[in-house]
Design a protein around this motif. Structure first.
Motif, PDB file in Angstrom:
ATOM      1  N   SER A 202       0.676  -1.183  -0.018  1.00 46.87           N
ATOM      2  CA  SER A 202       0.138   0.105  -0.082  1.00 46.87           C
ATOM      3  C   SER A 202       0.773   1.288   0.237  1.00 46.87           C
ATOM      4  O   SER A 202       0.543   2.384  -0.320  1.00 46.87           O
ATOM      5  N   ALA A 203       2.006   1.164   0.506  1.00 45.47           N
ATOM      6  CA  ALA A 203       2.936   2.296   0.245  1.00 45.47           C
ATOM      7  C   ALA A 203       3.835   2.471  -0.969  1.00 45.47           C
ATOM      8  O   ALA A 203       4.567   3.346  -1.120  1.00 45.47           O
ATOM      9  N   GLY A 204       3.580   1.551  -1.867  1.00 43.94           N
ATOM     10  CA  GLY A 204       4.169   1.704  -3.263  1.00 43.94           C
ATOM     11  C   GLY A 204       5.575   0.967  -3.198  1.00 43.94           C
ATOM     12  O   GLY A 204       6.242   1.190  -3.966  1.00 43.94           O
ATOM     13  N   GLN A 205       5.905   0.135  -2.078  1.00 36.51           N
ATOM     14  CA  GLN A 205       7.153  -0.334  -2.078  1.00 36.51           C
ATOM     15  C   GLN A 205       7.065  -1.870  -3.012  1.00 36.51           C
ATOM     16  O   GLN A 205       6.137  -2.262  -2.980  1.00 36.51           O
ATOM     17  N   HIS A 206       8.165  -2.097  -3.673  1.00 32.69           N
ATOM     18  CA  HIS A 206       8.056  -3.057  -4.453  1.00 32.69           C
ATOM     19  C   HIS A 206       8.863  -4.251  -4.106  1.00 32.69           C
ATOM     20  O   HIS A 206      10.015  -4.365  -3.403  1.00 32.69           O
ATOM     21  N   TYR A 207       8.273  -5.477  -4.248  1.00 39.74           N
ATOM     22  CA  TYR A 207       9.137  -6.927  -3.771  1.00 39.74           C
ATOM     23  C   TYR A 207       8.699  -8.083  -4.844  1.00 39.74           C
ATOM     24  O   TYR A 207       8.155  -7.903  -5.527  1.00 39.74           O
ATOM     25  N   GLN A 208       9.830  -8.757  -4.755  1.00 34.60           N
ATOM     26  CA  GLN A 208       9.545 -10.267  -5.368  1.00 34.60           C
ATOM     27  C   GLN A 208       9.381 -11.484  -4.559  1.00 34.60           C
ATOM     28  O   GLN A 208      10.269 -11.268  -3.450  1.00 34.60           O
ATOM     29  N   LEU A 209       8.518 -12.421  -4.953  1.00 34.07           N
ATOM     30  CA  LEU A 209       8.780 -13.599  -3.807  1.00 34.07           C
ATOM     31  C   LEU A 209       8.509 -14.775  -4.861  1.00 34.07           C
ATOM     32  O   LEU A 209       7.789 -14.726  -5.626  1.00 34.07           O
ATOM     33  N   ARG A 210       9.350 -15.759  -4.457  1.00 37.86           N
ATOM     34  CA  ARG A 210       9.519 -17.131  -5.081  1.00 37.86           C
ATOM     35  C   ARG A 210       8.808 -17.978  -4.276  1.00 37.86           C
ATOM     36  O   ARG A 210       8.887 -18.377  -3.350  1.00 37.86           O
ATOM     37  N   ALA A 211       7.667 -18.924  -5.026  1.00 41.52           N
ATOM     38  CA  ALA A 211       7.221 -20.164  -4.486  1.00 41.52           C
ATOM     39  C   ALA A 211       7.966 -21.435  -4.430  1.00 41.52           C
ATOM     40  O   ALA A 211       8.998 -21.131  -5.321  1.00 41.52           O
ATOM     41  N   THR A 212       7.857 -22.375  -3.857  1.00 35.90           N
ATOM     42  CA  THR A 212       8.498 -23.583  -3.975  1.00 35.90           C
ATOM     43  C   THR A 212       8.393 -23.939  -5.109  1.00 35.90           C
ATOM     44  O   THR A 212       7.218 -24.063  -5.868  1.00 35.90           O
ATOM     45  N   THR A 213       9.489 -24.838  -5.707  1.00 38.41           N
ATOM     46  CA  THR A 213       9.304 -25.395  -7.123  1.00 38.41           C
ATOM     47  C   THR A 213       8.219 -26.330  -7.153  1.00 38.41           C
ATOM     48  O   THR A 213       8.071 -27.138  -6.091  1.00 38.41           O
ATOM     49  N   THR A 214       7.525 -26.517  -8.298  1.00 35.71           N
ATOM     50  CA  THR A 214       6.563 -27.107  -8.487  1.00 35.71           C
ATOM     51  C   THR A 214       6.526 -28.101  -9.986  1.00 35.71           C
ATOM     52  O   THR A 214       7.425 -27.661 -10.522  1.00 35.71           O
ATOM     53  N   THR A 215       5.655 -28.865 -10.273  1.00 35.45           N
ATOM     54  CA  THR A 215       5.584 -29.593 -11.549  1.00 35.45           C
ATOM     55  C   THR A 215       4.329 -29.337 -12.252  1.00 35.45           C
ATOM     56  O   THR A 215       3.245 -28.941 -11.604  1.00 35.45           O
ATOM     57  N   VAL A 216       4.217 -29.226 -13.514  1.00 35.80           N
ATOM     58  CA  VAL A 216       3.144 -29.058 -14.369  1.00 35.80           C
ATOM     59  C   VAL A 216       2.302 -30.355 -14.095  1.00 35.80           C
ATOM     60  O   VAL A 216       2.694 -31.360 -14.246  1.00 35.80           O
ATOM     61  N   THR A 217       1.047 -30.202 -13.984  1.00 42.79           N
ATOM     62  CA  THR A 217       0.227 -31.289 -13.928  1.00 42.79           C
ATOM     63  C   THR A 217      -0.977 -30.892 -15.099  1.00 42.79           C
ATOM     64  O   THR A 217      -1.222 -30.106 -15.431  1.00 42.79           O
ATOM     65  N   THR A 218      -1.844 -32.077 -14.979  1.00 46.07           N
ATOM     66  CA  THR A 218      -3.108 -32.084 -15.922  1.00 46.07           C
ATOM     67  C   THR A 218      -4.290 -32.284 -15.063  1.00 46.07           C
ATOM     68  O   THR A 218      -4.311 -33.119 -14.224  1.00 46.07           O
ATOM     69  N   VAL A 219      -5.266 -31.562 -15.325  1.00 47.68           N
ATOM     70  CA  VAL A 219      -6.440 -31.367 -14.670  1.00 47.68           C
ATOM     71  C   VAL A 219      -7.449 -31.806 -15.578  1.00 47.68           C
ATOM     72  O   VAL A 219      -7.709 -31.359 -16.782  1.00 47.68           O
ATOM     73  N   TYR A 220      -8.353 -33.116 -15.200  1.00 46.82           N
ATOM     74  CA  TYR A 220      -9.317 -33.524 -16.185  1.00 46.82           C
ATOM     75  C   TYR A 220     -10.859 -33.210 -15.575  1.00 46.82           C
ATOM     76  O   TYR A 220     -10.812 -33.156 -14.370  1.00 46.82           O
TER      77      TYR A 220
END
Length: 220
Positions: A202-220
């Motif tokens: 809300s103060a206009g400060q910028h950040y970067q955040l990385r999620a834990t490594t994941t894999t591509v899945t398929t949703v049926y």
């Protein structure tokens, strides 16, 4: 007359012998001294000399010894250093994988979870196999995330490939801010990916955040 001729011949012979003897020659009356036999000189190899195979030594010649390098006292040979490999420039995917998995925003430690999938649900087009991705931002202590937190962009890295989109569909509740991006590349099920969110508070400060490594899945 014959006696006179013989006397004259004898006188001529005696005169010739005297002339030759006076000139340093050898007369027929001088004894002949035989010359001494030739002396064969066997060369002695010099110390350190290496004979050349098949070479015939010249009589009377002295072999030249091979030069042996003499180290200078007190000197130490300087080794030649090996070249140091220069690392190549970091790719965009490498930079994304270097983003931290926790970040402090307005006094709260935030972390993220993510998912990347191929939608094969019957309600969607079966020919559209482009991946979708989502990232959810939560507080590490389970409390509410800072109010006004925004997800400006989501980037997904697979090996050296990067897919980034600013068309983020935001979903928000008291404790979570989630962003979804669609129409990604045609990646395969099981590919390993890393997802990074660009945040603004809300103060206009910028950040970067990385999620834990994941894999591509398929949703049926």
């Amino acid at each position: 007359m014959r006696i006179t001729s013989k006397i004259q011949t004898s006188l001529v012979l005696l005169g010739s012998i005297a002339f030759v003897t006076g000139c340093g020659g050898v007369s027929a009356l001088d004894p002949i001294t035989p010359s001494p036999p030739p002396v064969l000189i066997t060369p002695t190899p010099a110390p350190g000399a290496t004979p050349v195979p098949g070479a015939t030594p010249v009589p009377g010649a002295t072999p030249i010894p091979l030069a042996t390098p003499t180290p200078v006292p007190g000197t130490i040979p300087t080794p030649i250093p090996l070249p140091t490999p220069t690392p190549g420039p970091a790719t965009a995917a490498d930079q994304l994988r270097a983003v931290p998995q926790q970040v402090s925003v307005q006094g709260k430690v935030l972390m993220a979870t993510a998912a990347v999938w191929i939608n094969r649900m019957p309600s969607t087009s079966p020919t559209d196999l482009r991946v979708l991705a989502s990232i959810a931002i939560v507080a590490a202590d389970g409390s509410a995330v800072p109010s006004g937190l925004q997800i400006d962009r989501i980037s997904v890295a697979r090996v050296a490939d990067v897919w980034a989109s600013m068309s983020v569909d935001l979903r928000r509740d008291a404790n979570t801010v989630e962003g979804v991006i669609r129409q990604g590349p045609l990646w395969n099920n099981g590919n390993t990916v890393d997802i990074v969110a660009d945040l603004t508070d809300s103060a206009g400060q910028h950040y970067q955040l990385r999620a834990t490594t994941t894999t591509v899945t398929t949703v049926y």
